[in-house]
Design a protein around this motif. Structure first.
Motif, PDB file in Angstrom:
ATOM      1  N   GLY A 103       0.774  -1.228   0.000  1.00  0.00           N
ATOM      2  CA  GLY A 103       0.000   0.000   0.000  1.00  0.00           C
ATOM      3  C   GLY A 103       0.808   1.280   0.000  1.00  0.00           C
ATOM      4  O   GLY A 103       0.249   2.362   0.041  1.00  0.00           O
ATOM      5  N   THR A 104       2.135   1.176  -0.058  1.00  0.00           N
ATOM      6  CA  THR A 104       3.011   2.346  -0.040  1.00  0.00           C
ATOM      7  C   THR A 104       3.815   2.397  -1.339  1.00  0.00           C
ATOM      8  O   THR A 104       4.396   1.380  -1.737  1.00  0.00           O
ATOM      9  CB  THR A 104       3.982   2.283   1.160  1.00  0.00           C
ATOM     10  OG1 THR A 104       3.219   2.216   2.370  1.00  0.00           O
ATOM     11  CG2 THR A 104       4.885   3.500   1.203  1.00  0.00           C
ATOM     12  N   ALA A 105       3.848   3.559  -1.971  1.00  0.00           N
ATOM     13  CA  ALA A 105       4.579   3.702  -3.227  1.00  0.00           C
ATOM     14  C   ALA A 105       6.039   3.295  -3.055  1.00  0.00           C
ATOM     15  O   ALA A 105       6.662   3.592  -2.033  1.00  0.00           O
ATOM     16  CB  ALA A 105       4.480   5.137  -3.729  1.00  0.00           C
ATOM     17  N   TYR A 106       6.571   2.624  -4.071  1.00  0.00           N
ATOM     18  CA  TYR A 106       7.942   2.110  -4.049  1.00  0.00           C
ATOM     19  C   TYR A 106       8.633   2.505  -5.346  1.00  0.00           C
ATOM     20  O   TYR A 106       8.010   2.499  -6.414  1.00  0.00           O
ATOM     21  CB  TYR A 106       7.905   0.584  -3.928  1.00  0.00           C
ATOM     22  CG  TYR A 106       9.250  -0.085  -3.994  1.00  0.00           C
ATOM     23  CD1 TYR A 106      10.020  -0.261  -2.862  1.00  0.00           C
ATOM     24  CD2 TYR A 106       9.757  -0.555  -5.203  1.00  0.00           C
ATOM     25  CE1 TYR A 106      11.263  -0.894  -2.910  1.00  0.00           C
ATOM     26  CE2 TYR A 106      10.991  -1.188  -5.267  1.00  0.00           C
ATOM     27  CZ  TYR A 106      11.738  -1.351  -4.120  1.00  0.00           C
ATOM     28  OH  TYR A 106      12.957  -1.968  -4.175  1.00  0.00           O
ATOM     29  N   SER A 107       9.915   2.831  -5.264  1.00  0.00           N
ATOM     30  CA  SER A 107      10.697   3.119  -6.467  1.00  0.00           C
ATOM     31  C   SER A 107      12.162   2.800  -6.198  1.00  0.00           C
ATOM     32  O   SER A 107      12.713   3.211  -5.175  1.00  0.00           O
ATOM     33  CB  SER A 107      10.555   4.586  -6.872  1.00  0.00           C
ATOM     34  OG  SER A 107      11.289   4.846  -8.048  1.00  0.00           O
ATOM     35  N   GLN A 108      12.764   2.045  -7.100  1.00  0.00           N
ATOM     36  CA  GLN A 108      14.175   1.700  -7.008  1.00  0.00           C
ATOM     37  C   GLN A 108      14.729   1.625  -8.432  1.00  0.00           C
ATOM     38  O   GLN A 108      14.106   1.043  -9.304  1.00  0.00           O
ATOM     39  CB  GLN A 108      14.356   0.360  -6.301  1.00  0.00           C
ATOM     40  CG  GLN A 108      15.799  -0.046  -6.101  1.00  0.00           C
ATOM     41  CD  GLN A 108      16.526   0.849  -5.113  1.00  0.00           C
ATOM     42  OE1 GLN A 108      16.005   1.148  -4.050  1.00  0.00           O
ATOM     43  NE2 GLN A 108      17.713   1.282  -5.462  1.00  0.00           N
TER      44      GLN A 108
END
Length: 86
Positions: free
Chosen positions: A5-10
């Motif tokens: 439910g939390t935005a992720y970016s890598q």
């Protein structure tokens, strides 16, 4: 690690190669639900929808440079963790 439910970016990173850029792809396995890989940038992003451990979210990626002839490299056994939200 990501959280449901939390935005992720890598961003995946490659060095070397030739040409004007790289193209990224998943060659085995899959990203956790809700995440995707941008082929032109190597960014894995999205909002994960389910928790998972590296044991069930393992993948291999390949990167290809834009030179002719193209040169590729791959990395296997990349494990991703998505923790449940608190």
């Amino acid at each position: 690690a990501g959280v449901t439910g939390t935005a992720y970016s890598q961003t995946l990173v490659a060095t070397g190669g030739s040409g004007s850029g790289y193209t990224w792809s998943i060659i085995t396995g899959a990203l956790p639900a809700g995440l995707s890989l941008a082929p032109a940038t190597g960014v894995i992003s999205g909002t994960p929808t389910a928790a998972c451990s590296p044991a069930n979210a393992s993948l291999s990626v390949q990167v290809v440079d834009s030179d002719t002839p193209a040169v590729s490299a791959s990395r296997t056994g990349i494990g991703l963790t998505v923790n449940p939200s608190a």
